[in-house]
Structures are given as C-alpha cells and as structure tokens.
Design a protein around this motif. Structure first.
Motif, mmCIF file in Angstrom:
data_model
loop_
_atom_site.group_PDB
_atom_site.id
_atom_site.type_symbol
_atom_site.label_atom_id
_atom_site.label_comp_id
_atom_site.label_asym_id
_atom_site.label_seq_id
_atom_site.Cartn_x
_atom_site.Cartn_y
_atom_site.Cartn_z
ATOM 1 N N ASP A 144 -7.814 9.813 -5.244
ATOM 2 C CA ASP A 144 -7.163 11.262 -5.924
ATOM 3 C C ASP A 144 -5.740 10.986 -5.644
ATOM 4 N N PRO A 145 -5.075 10.900 -6.998
ATOM 5 C CA PRO A 145 -3.741 10.756 -7.152
ATOM 6 C C PRO A 145 -2.786 11.755 -6.338
ATOM 7 N N GLN A 146 -3.311 12.889 -6.230
ATOM 8 C CA GLN A 146 -2.467 14.138 -5.594
ATOM 9 C C GLN A 146 -2.287 13.536 -4.102
ATOM 10 N N LYS A 147 -3.386 12.960 -3.460
ATOM 11 C CA LYS A 147 -3.673 12.587 -1.934
ATOM 12 C C LYS A 147 -3.011 11.208 -1.538
ATOM 13 N N VAL A 148 -2.579 10.345 -2.647
ATOM 14 C CA VAL A 148 -2.072 9.070 -2.502
ATOM 15 C C VAL A 148 -0.760 9.476 -1.976
ATOM 16 N N PRO A 149 0.197 9.984 -2.329
ATOM 17 C CA PRO A 149 0.229 10.575 -3.656
ATOM 18 C C PRO A 149 1.043 9.869 -4.618
ATOM 19 N N ASN A 161 2.460 10.707 -8.778
ATOM 20 C CA ASN A 161 2.547 11.775 -9.846
ATOM 21 C C ASN A 161 2.345 11.307 -11.133
ATOM 22 N N SER A 213 -5.060 5.290 -1.335
ATOM 23 C CA SER A 213 -4.566 5.375 0.065
ATOM 24 C C SER A 213 -5.463 4.993 0.951
ATOM 25 N N PRO A 230 -0.081 5.196 1.224
ATOM 26 C CA PRO A 230 -0.017 4.973 -0.005
ATOM 27 C C PRO A 230 0.164 3.314 -0.508
ATOM 28 N N ASP A 285 6.420 9.899 -1.670
ATOM 29 C CA ASP A 285 6.435 9.316 -0.310
ATOM 30 C C ASP A 285 6.524 7.804 -0.292
#
Length: 188
Positions: free
Chosen positions: A36-41, A43, A67, A71, A101
């Motif tokens: 999930d890109p939001q959790k890698v994070p 953008n 991740s 990441p 991050d």
C-alpha cells in the motif's frame, strides 16, 4: 532451534541451523510485505506501485515500491555493476516530495527466474555491502514485475554475499549464512 527477536519493525521468528555445534545459517520470517503506497510511504496514486515511471534529476526510471518494516524502492537495471548507485540512489531516495520518510533504493539485475544481483543505496548511509530487507524487497519486486516466481527460492547476490528469499502469500522468508564478522565489548 527456533527463537523470536523483537525489532523496531516488530517480532521476527528465526530458525537457526547448526553444523558441528555452531550456527551456520538463519532463516528469518520477515513478515508480510507492505505494498500500500500510503503505508510504504510513497506519494503516488494507486493500490500498488509496480514498474511506475517517475522523473528524477537524472532522467526517467521505473520503480517498484514496498515496505519490509522500512521503505524500499527497487529499480531493474540491465547491468548492476555498471550502475551509478550513489548518483541514482540520491536522485531517487532523497526526493522528499515522493518519499516523505526517505527510501532505500535497490538496483537489481535479473539473471534468470531464480537469480538476481542487487546493490542497495540506504537512506542516510549510501551504498551498503548487504541489506536483508532490501533483498526481500527486490525479490518481491522481481515477482511483481513477472521476472521471478512467487513461493520459489530467489537467490539474491549482494556485494557482501548471497541471500535466499522466498515470497509467499503470507510472508517473506530470508535465509542467509551466519558467520562472525565482528567482536566487541559493550559497557553498560
């Protein structure tokens, strides 16, 4: 022998293999990969970032993001030994708008369906000799890009040695040689 180690990224289950009374290799259950890109994070839009083209100061490049508790961004290259890991690692990894991050950047050459070569630029460090989570991320990227097979051993050759990675539906396993490379004393 099975043991559990508590890490910053969570508990890891290890299986130790011994020969002549000494541990000679370790298999680590690294946990489920995060895509999930939001959790890698990262953008970027979408539910996964696989072979997504981005623009960098050095030009366009295709990235696959994941991740493993930290990441990672993997780039498939034709010849990893002739890749400018430092320049490309900075160009991709230090893009705070894309990777808030920061990100570890792996440069992977596909040898065949079960062998890859990898060099890793770690955020805040530069190129490293080995990176277990980066090897896991590279194997996942190889599978997601259709270059290697899921639930099969993928041998990842790094500058510091070789790791065996197996990406399954549930988890990612990392197996590598265990050898003494450092000895020291800590005063508490």
């Amino acid at each position: 022998l099975d043991i559990t180690v508590d890490t910053i990224s969570g508990e890891r289950k290890l299986k130790l293999f011994a020969r002549d009374g000494k541990v000679n290799s370790v298999k680590v259950d690294m946990g489920a990969v995060i895509l999930d890109p939001q959790k890698v994070p990262v953008n970027l839009d979408g539910d996964r970032i696989v072979a997504r083209e981005i623009e960098t100061p050095l030009g366009k490049v295709q990235i696959t993001c994941s991740s493993m508790g930290n990441p990672h961004c993997t780039v498939i290259v034709p010849d990893v030994m002739n890749c400018d890991v430092e320049a490309w690692g900075k160009a991709i990894g230090e893009n705070k708008a894309l990777f808030p991050d920061g990100v570890n950047v792996g440069f992977m050459q596909i040898i065949d369906r079960s062998h890859v070569k990898l060099r890793v630029y770690e955020r805040g460090t530069g190129e490293t000799m080995a990176c277990g989570s980066g090897a896991c991320a590279a194997a996942v990227a190889a599978v997601l890009n259709g270059k290697c097979d899921k639930d099969a051993d993928i041998f990842v050759r790094l500058l510091g040695g070789e790791l065996t990675i197996r990406y399954t539906d549930e988890t990612v396993y990392l197996t590598g040689e265990a050898c003494e490379v450092f000895r020291g004393t800590v005063r508490l």
